[in-house]
Design an enzyme around this catalytic site. Sequence first.
Site, short mmCIF file in Angstrom:
data_model
loop_
_atom_site.label_atom_id
_atom_site.label_comp_id
_atom_site.label_asym_id
_atom_site.label_seq_id
_atom_site.Cartn_x
_atom_site.Cartn_y
_atom_site.Cartn_z
N CYS A 92 0.82 -1.22 0.00
CA CYS A 92 0.00 0.00 0.00
C CYS A 92 0.86 1.27 0.00
CB CYS A 92 -0.90 -0.06 1.24
SG CYS A 92 -1.70 1.48 1.68
N CYS A 124 0.07 3.87 2.69
CA CYS A 124 0.51 3.42 4.02
C CYS A 124 1.96 3.83 4.26
CB CYS A 124 0.37 1.90 4.14
SG CYS A 124 -1.33 1.31 3.96
#
Length: 108
Positions: free
Chosen positions: A33, A36
């Site tokens: 991600c 993230c």
Amino acid sequence: MTKTVATVNDVTFAREVLDAELPVLVEFTAAWCPPCKMIEPVLDELAHEEAGRMAIVKIDVDANPQTTADYAVLSMPTLMLFRDGIPVRTVVGARSKRRLLDDLAGAL
């Protein structure tokens, strides 16, 4: 001592988050991600600056499907603030430190 973002899992989640005395901000994250990764420095800063006021932990959604399902997390990063074992605020997506603190202010 510098506080860091600790890692929790399906086994340690209840002890580290639900039973915690301080509010705990949980980042539901994944290695794949990009947002993230963008928010990691923000959470590292907050873990240091807000030590004593709240704890910050992260949990990998791919490695911990039970907790991810328990809280119906579908998007990463999802940041969930727990107080007294109850999720009191949820924020989805990466954001600046200022915006994140603004989003959490009423719940802390």
